[in-house]
Scaffold this motif. Sequence first.
Motif, PDB file in Angstrom:
ATOM      1  N   THR A   1      10.130   6.357   9.508  1.00  0.00           N
ATOM      2  CA  THR A   1      10.739   7.696   9.450  1.00  0.00           C
ATOM      3  C   THR A   1       9.855   8.656   8.662  1.00  0.00           C
ATOM      4  OG1 THR A   1      12.954   6.699   9.531  1.00  0.00           O
ATOM      5  CG2 THR A   1      12.801   8.988   8.819  1.00  0.00           C
ATOM      6  N   ILE A   2       9.322   8.172   7.536  1.00  0.00           N
ATOM      7  CA  ILE A   2       8.410   9.014   6.745  1.00  0.00           C
ATOM      8  C   ILE A   2       7.185   9.381   7.570  1.00  0.00           C
ATOM      9  CG2 ILE A   2       6.845   9.010   4.757  1.00  0.00           C
ATOM     10  CD1 ILE A   2       8.961   7.313   3.288  1.00  0.00           C
ATOM     11  N   GLY A   3       6.660   8.381   8.308  1.00  0.00           N
ATOM     12  CA  GLY A   3       5.493   8.644   9.155  1.00  0.00           C
ATOM     13  C   GLY A   3       5.777   9.694  10.212  1.00  0.00           C
ATOM     14  N   SER A   4       6.999   9.662  10.764  1.00  0.00           N
ATOM     15  CA  SER A   4       7.350  10.639  11.803  1.00  0.00           C
ATOM     16  C   SER A   4       7.498  12.044  11.228  1.00  0.00           C
ATOM     17  CB  SER A   4       8.654  10.225  12.493  1.00  0.00           C
ATOM     18  OG  SER A   4       9.764  10.342  11.611  1.00  0.00           O
ATOM     19  N   LYS A   5       7.764  12.127   9.919  1.00  0.00           N
ATOM     20  CA  LYS A   5       7.899  13.430   9.260  1.00  0.00           C
ATOM     21  C   LYS A   5       6.583  13.907   8.647  1.00  0.00           C
ATOM     22  CE  LYS A   5      12.805  13.072   8.038  1.00  0.00           C
ATOM     23  NZ  LYS A   5      13.794  13.112   6.929  1.00  0.00           N
ATOM     24  N   ALA A   6       5.557  13.072   8.753  1.00  0.00           N
ATOM     25  CA  ALA A   6       4.272  13.414   8.140  1.00  0.00           C
ATOM     26  C   ALA A   6       3.780  14.750   8.682  1.00  0.00           C
ATOM     27  CB  ALA A   6       3.256  12.317   8.420  1.00  0.00           C
ATOM     28  N   ASN A   7       3.532  15.685   7.787  1.00  0.00           N
ATOM     29  CA  ASN A   7       3.123  17.020   8.213  1.00  0.00           C
ATOM     30  C   ASN A   7       1.734  17.420   7.733  1.00  0.00           C
ATOM     31  OD1 ASN A   7       3.561  18.022   5.444  1.00  0.00           O
ATOM     32  ND2 ASN A   7       5.732  17.733   5.944  1.00  0.00           N
ATOM     33  N   ASP A   8       1.049  16.492   7.086  1.00  0.00           N
ATOM     34  CA  ASP A   8      -0.342  16.766   6.749  1.00  0.00           C
ATOM     35  C   ASP A   8      -1.087  15.438   6.591  1.00  0.00           C
ATOM     36  OD1 ASP A   8       0.073  17.558   3.196  1.00  0.00           O
ATOM     37  OD2 ASP A   8       0.416  15.719   4.308  1.00  0.00           O
ATOM     38  N   ILE A   9      -2.373  15.527   6.410  1.00  0.00           N
ATOM     39  CA  ILE A   9      -3.218  14.333   6.365  1.00  0.00           C
ATOM     40  C   ILE A   9      -2.862  13.441   5.185  1.00  0.00           C
ATOM     41  CG2 ILE A   9      -5.582  13.516   6.080  1.00  0.00           C
ATOM     42  CD1 ILE A   9      -6.530  15.993   7.572  1.00  0.00           C
ATOM     43  N   ALA A  10      -2.593  14.049   4.025  1.00  0.00           N
ATOM     44  CA  ALA A  10      -2.289  13.258   2.829  1.00  0.00           C
ATOM     45  C   ALA A  10      -1.041  12.408   3.030  1.00  0.00           C
ATOM     46  CB  ALA A  10      -2.115  14.179   1.623  1.00  0.00           C
ATOM     47  N   LEU A  11       0.011  13.024   3.569  1.00  0.00           N
ATOM     48  CA  LEU A  11       1.252  12.289   3.803  1.00  0.00           C
ATOM     49  C   LEU A  11       1.057  11.203   4.854  1.00  0.00           C
ATOM     50  CD1 LEU A  11       4.231  11.893   3.271  1.00  0.00           C
ATOM     51  CD2 LEU A  11       4.735  13.682   4.939  1.00  0.00           C
ATOM     52  N   SER A  12       0.301  11.501   5.889  1.00  0.00           N
ATOM     53  CA  SER A  12       0.037  10.513   6.940  1.00  0.00           C
ATOM     54  C   SER A  12      -0.684   9.292   6.368  1.00  0.00           C
ATOM     55  CB  SER A  12      -0.800  11.135   8.058  1.00  0.00           C
ATOM     56  OG  SER A  12      -0.084  12.148   8.716  1.00  0.00           O
ATOM     57  N   LYS A  13      -1.656   9.541   5.504  1.00  0.00           N
ATOM     58  CA  LYS A  13      -2.392   8.429   4.901  1.00  0.00           C
ATOM     59  C   LYS A  13      -1.477   7.570   4.031  1.00  0.00           C
ATOM     60  CE  LYS A  13      -7.061  10.411   4.797  1.00  0.00           C
ATOM     61  NZ  LYS A  13      -8.175  10.861   3.928  1.00  0.00           N
ATOM     62  N   GLN A  14      -0.611   8.216   3.278  1.00  0.00           N
ATOM     63  CA  GLN A  14       0.315   7.470   2.420  1.00  0.00           C
ATOM     64  C   GLN A  14       1.303   6.657   3.257  1.00  0.00           C
ATOM     65  OE1 GLN A  14       1.663  10.809  -0.055  1.00  0.00           O
ATOM     66  NE2 GLN A  14       0.844   9.734  -1.834  1.00  0.00           N
ATOM     67  N   ALA A  15       1.783   7.237   4.349  1.00  0.00           N
ATOM     68  CA  ALA A  15       2.719   6.518   5.231  1.00  0.00           C
ATOM     69  C   ALA A  15       2.049   5.299   5.859  1.00  0.00           C
ATOM     70  CB  ALA A  15       3.238   7.456   6.315  1.00  0.00           C
ATOM     71  N   ILE A  16       0.794   5.452   6.258  1.00  0.00           N
ATOM     72  CA  ILE A  16       0.058   4.325   6.839  1.00  0.00           C
ATOM     73  C   ILE A  16      -0.163   3.235   5.803  1.00  0.00           C
ATOM     74  CG2 ILE A  16      -2.179   3.628   7.784  1.00  0.00           C
ATOM     75  CD1 ILE A  16      -2.296   6.402   9.152  1.00  0.00           C
ATOM     76  N   ALA A  17      -0.538   3.637   4.578  1.00  0.00           N
ATOM     77  CA  ALA A  17      -0.732   2.659   3.497  1.00  0.00           C
ATOM     78  C   ALA A  17       0.570   1.929   3.195  1.00  0.00           C
ATOM     79  CB  ALA A  17      -1.258   3.356   2.249  1.00  0.00           C
ATOM     80  N   LEU A  18       1.666   2.679   3.217  1.00  0.00           N
ATOM     81  CA  LEU A  18       2.983   2.096   2.959  1.00  0.00           C
ATOM     82  C   LEU A  18       3.331   1.042   4.009  1.00  0.00           C
ATOM     83  CD1 LEU A  18       5.505   2.302   1.135  1.00  0.00           C
ATOM     84  CD2 LEU A  18       6.372   4.048   2.716  1.00  0.00           C
ATOM     85  N   LYS A  19       3.143   1.376   5.266  1.00  0.00           N
ATOM     86  CA  LYS A  19       3.463   0.428   6.344  1.00  0.00           C
ATOM     87  C   LYS A  19       2.567  -0.809   6.286  1.00  0.00           C
ATOM     88  CE  LYS A  19       3.571   3.530   9.768  1.00  0.00           C
ATOM     89  NZ  LYS A  19       3.773   4.065  11.151  1.00  0.00           N
ATOM     90  N   SER A  20       1.329  -0.615   5.861  1.00  0.00           N
ATOM     91  CA  SER A  20       0.407  -1.741   5.751  1.00  0.00           C
ATOM     92  C   SER A  20       0.900  -2.759   4.719  1.00  0.00           C
ATOM     93  CB  SER A  20      -0.983  -1.234   5.371  1.00  0.00           C
ATOM     94  OG  SER A  20      -1.876  -2.315   5.162  1.00  0.00           O
ATOM     95  N   VAL A  21       1.366  -2.270   3.570  1.00  0.00           N
ATOM     96  CA  VAL A  21       1.869  -3.167   2.519  1.00  0.00           C
ATOM     97  C   VAL A  21       3.171  -3.838   2.970  1.00  0.00           C
ATOM     98  CG1 VAL A  21       2.629  -3.346   0.131  1.00  0.00           C
ATOM     99  CG2 VAL A  21       0.789  -1.768   0.732  1.00  0.00           C
ATOM    100  N   ILE A  22       4.024  -3.073   3.637  1.00  0.00           N
ATOM    101  CA  ILE A  22       5.301  -3.636   4.107  1.00  0.00           C
ATOM    102  C   ILE A  22       5.054  -4.749   5.115  1.00  0.00           C
ATOM    103  CG2 ILE A  22       7.395  -3.110   5.413  1.00  0.00           C
ATOM    104  CD1 ILE A  22       7.323  -0.314   4.102  1.00  0.00           C
TER     105      ILE A  22
END
Length: 295
Positions: A263-284
């Motif tokens: 859900t966070i990834g779908s709301k990502a509205n800039d590069i910084a947020l997208s990178k954090q969402a990807i890092a988050l999913k990787s750890v999960i």
Amino acid sequence: MIKVIKSMTGYGQAVDTYHDRQVSVEIKTVNHRFLDFSFKLPRELTALEDQMKTQCRSWFNRGRIDIWIQMNGEPLSEPTINVNWPLLNQYLAKVHEIKDETGIPGDITINHLLQLEGLLEKDESNQVDEALEQVIRSTLEKALANAYQMRIDEGETLRQDVLQYNEEIKKLANELNDNRETLKQHYYDRVLVRLQDTLKEVDIDHQRLVQEVAMLADKGDITEEVTRLLSHTEQIDELLSSNQAVGRQLDFLSQELHREANTIGSKANDIALSKQAIALKSVIEKIKEQVQNIE
């Protein structure tokens, strides 16, 4: 006090002797949704299988349990051949009836009798005496204890890995939480500018436009998702401090973490947020992989 988390991966072996026989037990356990057994043992021991399952249940709550039991040396008993006398007597009586009724001549030979179905019966029944049964059960118990200890050792490694990944998720979630207002403002400013450029030739209420953009920006807010992420990480910490079989609960929470990250990834509205969402999913994903093997 450190609690015990058990893996579903384990191996145990034990050997003992009884007179001229060697009893060998080997156990291998792997992950499984439920508690499932597979026995490979001499046919003479099949009568003990239910007792052995009960014995295994006292050690394990979940997993695929493969058990091999071998007995080398003196056999439990020698097979014997028995004559089914009642059946033979019936055959002979019927033969005499046929001869009396039809007058057909001829004599019955041993070769004829040996071809009669069911006349000779092979008896391979064995009785495992109590002393031998006790040796088998005690050997199984030692192998179970060894497999159980390996599951504890593996479980501690899994526990440490999941704790580490859980801390990484908390860190990323807190970073997202710290940046959410800034990200929301950036999103608001970008949408407002884009709409103003698009509608600059149109006579619109500027105040109404600002309100609509603010409402749209609220839809991109990740506060709720971050709050749920942190709540799930707290629950994971609690479960990892339990002596119970918590694998299913951890698996469920890992799926919930993944849902929030998506859900966070779908709301990502800039590069910084997208990178954090990807890092988050990787750890999960790492947590999901590890908890699959926790009992």
